[in-house]
Design a protein around this motif. Structure first.
Motif, PDB file in Angstrom:
ATOM      1  N   ILE A   1      -4.056  12.974 -11.031  1.00 13.71           N
ATOM      2  CA  ILE A   1      -2.719  13.568 -11.128  1.00 13.71           C
ATOM      3  C   ILE A   1      -1.658  12.627 -10.575  1.00 13.71           C
ATOM      4  O   ILE A   1      -0.580  12.467 -11.159  1.00 13.71           O
ATOM      5  CB  ILE A   1      -2.686  14.919 -10.376  1.00 13.71           C
ATOM      6  N   SER A   2      -1.955  11.992  -9.460  1.00 19.13           N
ATOM      7  CA  SER A   2      -0.986  11.124  -8.791  1.00 19.13           C
ATOM      8  C   SER A   2      -1.054   9.714  -9.373  1.00 19.13           C
ATOM      9  O   SER A   2      -1.588   8.791  -8.757  1.00 19.13           O
ATOM     10  CB  SER A   2      -1.252  11.101  -7.281  1.00 19.13           C
ATOM     11  N   THR A   3      -0.486   9.529 -10.557  1.00 20.49           N
ATOM     12  CA  THR A   3      -0.445   8.228 -11.228  1.00 20.49           C
ATOM     13  C   THR A   3       0.995   7.727 -11.281  1.00 20.49           C
ATOM     14  O   THR A   3       1.938   8.454 -10.971  1.00 20.49           O
ATOM     15  CB  THR A   3      -1.020   8.337 -12.645  1.00 20.49           C
ATOM     16  N   SER A   4       1.148   6.482 -11.705  1.00 14.62           N
ATOM     17  CA  SER A   4       2.496   5.908 -11.794  1.00 14.62           C
ATOM     18  C   SER A   4       3.340   6.649 -12.826  1.00 14.62           C
ATOM     19  O   SER A   4       4.550   6.851 -12.623  1.00 14.62           O
ATOM     20  CB  SER A   4       2.395   4.426 -12.159  1.00 14.62           C
ATOM     21  N   ARG A   5       2.716   7.073 -13.925  1.00 17.16           N
ATOM     22  CA  ARG A   5       3.462   7.808 -14.940  1.00 17.16           C
ATOM     23  C   ARG A   5       3.908   9.170 -14.404  1.00 17.16           C
ATOM     24  O   ARG A   5       5.051   9.587 -14.636  1.00 17.16           O
ATOM     25  CB  ARG A   5       2.591   7.996 -16.186  1.00 17.16           C
ATOM     26  N   THR A   6       3.020   9.844 -13.694  1.00 16.12           N
ATOM     27  CA  THR A   6       3.378  11.141 -13.114  1.00 16.12           C
ATOM     28  C   THR A   6       4.483  10.986 -12.085  1.00 16.12           C
ATOM     29  O   THR A   6       5.406  11.814 -12.015  1.00 16.12           O
ATOM     30  CB  THR A   6       2.149  11.785 -12.462  1.00 16.12           C
ATOM     31  N   ARG A   7       4.409   9.936 -11.269  1.00 14.14           N
ATOM     32  CA  ARG A   7       5.452   9.697 -10.269  1.00 14.14           C
ATOM     33  C   ARG A   7       6.801   9.471 -10.938  1.00 14.14           C
ATOM     34  O   ARG A   7       7.826  10.001 -10.489  1.00 14.14           O
ATOM     35  CB  ARG A   7       5.079   8.503  -9.388  1.00 14.14           C
ATOM     36  N   PHE A   8       6.813   8.666 -12.011  1.00 11.09           N
ATOM     37  CA  PHE A   8       8.077   8.386 -12.705  1.00 11.09           C
ATOM     38  C   PHE A   8       8.666   9.664 -13.290  1.00 11.09           C
ATOM     39  O   PHE A   8       9.875   9.919 -13.168  1.00 11.09           O
ATOM     40  CB  PHE A   8       7.837   7.360 -13.812  1.00 11.09           C
TER      41      PHE A   8
ATOM     42  N   VAL B   1       0.832  -1.209   0.000  1.00 11.79           N
ATOM     43  CA  VAL B   1       0.000   0.000   0.000  1.00 11.79           C
ATOM     44  C   VAL B   1       0.863   1.252   0.000  1.00 11.79           C
ATOM     45  O   VAL B   1       0.484   2.289  -0.571  1.00 11.79           O
ATOM     46  CB  VAL B   1      -0.950  -0.016   1.212  1.00 11.79           C
ATOM     47  N   PHE B   2       2.051   1.190   0.607  1.00 12.86           N
ATOM     48  CA  PHE B   2       2.952   2.347   0.613  1.00 12.86           C
ATOM     49  C   PHE B   2       3.601   2.543  -0.759  1.00 12.86           C
ATOM     50  O   PHE B   2       3.859   3.687  -1.154  1.00 12.86           O
ATOM     51  CB  PHE B   2       4.039   2.173   1.676  1.00 12.86           C
ATOM     52  N   ARG B   3       3.880   1.450  -1.465  1.00 14.63           N
ATOM     53  CA  ARG B   3       4.563   1.552  -2.747  1.00 14.63           C
ATOM     54  C   ARG B   3       3.660   2.056  -3.861  1.00 14.63           C
ATOM     55  O   ARG B   3       4.141   2.331  -4.965  1.00 14.63           O
ATOM     56  CB  ARG B   3       5.142   0.185  -3.125  1.00 14.63           C
ATOM     57  N   ASP B   4       2.363   2.174  -3.592  1.00 15.60           N
ATOM     58  CA  ASP B   4       1.420   2.701  -4.573  1.00 15.60           C
ATOM     59  C   ASP B   4       0.960   4.114  -4.233  1.00 15.60           C
ATOM     60  O   ASP B   4       0.077   4.650  -4.910  1.00 15.60           O
ATOM     61  CB  ASP B   4       0.189   1.775  -4.673  1.00 15.60           C
ATOM     62  N   ASP B   5       1.520   4.719  -3.218  1.00 14.67           N
ATOM     63  CA  ASP B   5       1.121   6.051  -2.776  1.00 14.67           C
ATOM     64  C   ASP B   5       2.272   7.020  -3.030  1.00 14.67           C
ATOM     65  O   ASP B   5       3.406   6.785  -2.608  1.00 14.67           O
ATOM     66  CB  ASP B   5       0.762   6.030  -1.286  1.00 14.67           C
ATOM     67  N   THR B   6       1.969   8.128  -3.700  1.00 13.30           N
ATOM     68  CA  THR B   6       3.013   9.080  -4.095  1.00 13.30           C
ATOM     69  C   THR B   6       3.744   9.652  -2.894  1.00 13.30           C
ATOM     70  O   THR B   6       4.973   9.765  -2.889  1.00 13.30           O
ATOM     71  CB  THR B   6       2.404  10.222  -4.917  1.00 13.30           C
TER      72      THR B   6
END
Length: 329
Positions: free
Chosen positions: A132-139, A52-57
Motif C-alpha cells: 500500500i505504501s508505494t511511491s505512487r500511493t504517496r504521490f 531512508v527518510f525520503r523513502d518512508d511514507t
C-alpha cells in the motif's frame, strides 16, 4: 484647568503602559516563532540529508507537516505584527497571503489524518503495508491532500472577488483573514465547509484509534510496545486536530470581546495566537522529532553539529586505564 492636565497625564501614562505591554507581547511571540522555525529547519535538514527518510511514507508526511507549519507560522506572524501595529498593505498581496494561509491551515489537519491512516495500515495490516505504501500511493495521497486543502480557500477567494468593487483592489488595508468575508453568507458558508471537513477528519481519527486499540489488545508481547506507541501517536494527532479546530473558531470568539473592551480583545487575541496557532505546531516536532528513535538520532547529530560522533572517541581516548599490578621480587 489643573484637573484636566492631571487627567491628560494619567491618560498618557496609561497609553504608554499599554503600548509597552503590547510591544513586550509581540517580542515574546517573535522569540517563540524564532525557536519554532529553528527547530523545524533542523528537522527538515535531517529529513533531506537521510535517504531512508525520503523513502518512508510516515517521514514524508511528517516533512510536509513541517513545511506547511513553518510557512503557516511565518505568514501568521506577519499578519499578527501588521494587525498589532495597524500597518496597511496593498489589498492584492493581502488577498494572496490570506488565500495561501487558508490552504496551509487546512493542509496540516489533513496531513495529520493521513499520518493516522498510515499508522493504522502499518499496525493493523502489516503484511500489506509495503504494497500500500508505494511511491505512487504517496504521490496520489499528497495530491489529494493539497487538492482538498485548496477547495475552501478558492471558494472564499472567488466569493470575495465576486462581491468586492473592482476599484477596491487598488486600495491599502490592514490585512487579516477575516477581511475576505465581506458578506454574512460568505462567513456562514465557510463555517459550514470547515465544520463538515473537521467532522469528517475527527471520524477518521476516531476510527483509526479504535482499530489500533483493538490491535493493541490482541498483540503479542513483542508487538505490544510498537502498537501502544502508535496508539499514543494517534491520540496526540487528535489533540492537534482539536486545537486546529479551535483556531477556526477564534475569530468569532475574538469579535465578541472586541465589542466589550479593546484591551481584553488584544489579550484574548494574543492568548489565542499562542495556544491555538503556535502550540499545535509544536506538537509535530514532539511526536515525530523527539519520540521517534531513528529520527531523534539524526536530529541530535545536526543539533550538536556532528560532535556526537566525536564524543565517544574522545571519551575512549581519555579513559583512564587501570594500573598493572606490581609483582614482588
Amino acid at each position: 484647568m489643573q484637573i484636566v492636565v492631571f487627567n491628560s497625564s494619567v491618560s498618557s501614562n496609561l497609553l504608554t503602559i499599554i503600548a509597552r505591554s503590547i510591544n513586550l507581547k509581540v517580542m515574546l511571540v517573535q522569540i517563540l516563532v524564532g525557536i519554532f522555525l529553528y527547530v523545524n529547519c533542523l528537522m527538515i535538514l535531517s529529513f533531506l540529508k537521510k535517504e531512508v527518510f525520503r523513502d518512508d511514507t510516515r517521514y514524508i508526511l511528517f516533512a510536509q507537516t513541517l513545511f506547511a507549519d513553518s510557512a503557516f507560522m511565518v505568514l501568521s506572524d506577519l499578519l499578527f505584527i501588521g494587525a498589532h501595529y495597524e500597518y496597511p498593505i496593498h489589498l492584492i498581496p493581502c488577498i494572496i497571503m490570506c488565500t495561501i494561509l487558508n490552504v496551509l491551515f487546512v493542509c496540516t489537519p489533513l496531513t495529520l489524518v493521513a499520518m493516522c491512516l498510515e499508522r493504522y495500515v502499518a499496525i493493523c495490516m502489516p503484511l500489506r503495508h509495503a504494497d500500500i505504501s508505494t511511491s505512487r500511493t504517496r504521490f496520489r495521497g499528497l495530491l489529494i491532500i493539497w487538492s482538498i486543502s485548496s477547495i475552501i480557500p478558492l471558494f472564499t477567494l472567488v466569493a470575495y472577488l465576486a462581491v468586492i468593487p473592482s476599484g477596491d483592489l487598488l486600495s491599502y488595508t490592514v490585512c487579516s483573514v477575516e477581511l475576505m468575508l465581506r458578506k454574512d453568507w460568505q462567513a456562514q458558508a465557510r463555517a459550514i465547509f470547515f465544520l463538515l471537513l473537521f467532522l469528517f477528519m475527527i471520524i477518521i481519527i476516531a476510527f483509526t484509534y479504535i482499530k489500533i486499540m483493538i490491535a493493541a489488545r490482541g498483540a503479542s508481547s513483542e508487538n505490544k510496545k510498537l502498537t501502544n506507541k502508535g496508539l499514543r501517536t494517534v491520540i496526540l494527532h487528535a489533540v492537534q486536530l482539536l486545537l486546529c479546530l479551535m483556531q477556526f473558531l477564534n475569530p468569532y470568539v475574538e469579535m465578541e470581546f472586541w465589542k466589550v473592551d479593546v484591551m481584553v480583545f488584544i489579550n484574548v487575541r494574543y492568548s489565542n495566537f499562542i495556544v491555538f496557532i503556535i502550540a499545535p505546531r509544536c506538537l509535530s516536532p514532539l511526536i515525530y522529532g523527539l519520540r521517534d528513535d531513528k529520527f531523534f538520532v539524526v536530529l541530535r547529530h545536526y543539533v550538536l553539529c556532528g560532535l556526537d560522533s566525536l564524543l565517544p572517541a574522545m571519551f575512549s581516548k581519555w579513559k583512564i586505564r587501570p594500573a598493572k599490578p606490581q609483582h614482588s621480587s
